[in-house]
Design a protein around this motif. Structure first.
Motif, PDB file in Angstrom:
ATOM      1  N   ARG A  13      97.842  -1.452 -78.681  1.00 23.71           N
ATOM      2  CA  ARG A  13      98.968  -1.317 -79.581  1.00 23.71           C
ATOM      3  C   ARG A  13     100.022  -0.352 -79.057  1.00 23.71           C
ATOM      4  N   ILE A  16     104.120  -3.587 -75.699  1.00 21.79           N
ATOM      5  CA  ILE A  16     104.597  -4.839 -76.281  1.00 21.79           C
ATOM      6  C   ILE A  16     104.750  -5.866 -75.164  1.00 21.79           C
ATOM      7  N   GLU A  23     102.496 -11.719 -80.087  1.00 23.71           N
ATOM      8  CA  GLU A  23     102.887 -10.309 -80.035  1.00 23.71           C
ATOM      9  C   GLU A  23     104.345 -10.130 -80.443  1.00 23.71           C
ATOM     10  N   TRP A  27     105.064  -7.816 -83.631  1.00 21.53           N
ATOM     11  CA  TRP A  27     105.878  -6.605 -83.463  1.00 21.53           C
ATOM     12  C   TRP A  27     107.205  -6.747 -84.206  1.00 21.53           C
ATOM     13  N   LYS A  30     106.416  -6.035 -87.765  1.00 20.37           N
ATOM     14  CA  LYS A  30     106.118  -4.614 -87.958  1.00 20.37           C
ATOM     15  C   LYS A  30     107.394  -3.782 -88.011  1.00 20.37           C
ATOM     16  N   ALA A  49     105.602   0.897 -77.175  1.00 17.56           N
ATOM     17  CA  ALA A  49     105.860   0.629 -78.593  1.00 17.56           C
ATOM     18  C   ALA A  49     106.588   1.783 -79.278  1.00 17.56           C
ATOM     19  N   GLU A  53     110.224   1.507 -81.019  1.00 14.32           N
ATOM     20  CA  GLU A  53     110.398   1.866 -82.425  1.00 14.32           C
ATOM     21  C   GLU A  53     111.508   2.907 -82.586  1.00 14.32           C
TER      22      GLU A  53
END
Length: 60
Positions: A13, A16, A23, A27, A30, A49, A53
Motif C-alpha cells: 500500500r 501505486i 489499483e 487508489w 481512496k 502513495a 496523496e
C-alpha cells in the motif's frame, strides 16, 4: 517485476501501480479523484502513495 497473482495477502500500500486497472480504480476511489487525475499525480511526483496523496491534497 510483475505482481505474483498466486500470492494472497496484503498489497503493497505504499506504491501505486498504474499498470493494474484495479489499483488505479482503488487508489482513485481512496483519494476521491478520477483515474486521469491519479495518473497525472503519479507522473508528477512518482508512485509513492504518500507523495501522491500530498500532491492531490495540495491541488484542492
Amino acid at each position: 517485476m510483475s505482481d505474483n497473482k498466486a500470492k494472497t495477502g496484503g498489497q503493497d500500500r505504499s506504491r501505486i501501480s498504474l499498470s493494474e486497472d484495479y489499483e488505479v480504480r482503488d487508489w482513485s476511489k481512496k483519494f476521491g479523484v478520477t483515474a486521469e487525475e491519479l495518473k497525472q499525480a503519479v507522473h508528477a511526483v512518482g508512485n509513492d502513495a504518500q507523495a501522491v496523496e500530498s500532491y492531490l491534497k495540495g491541488r484542492r
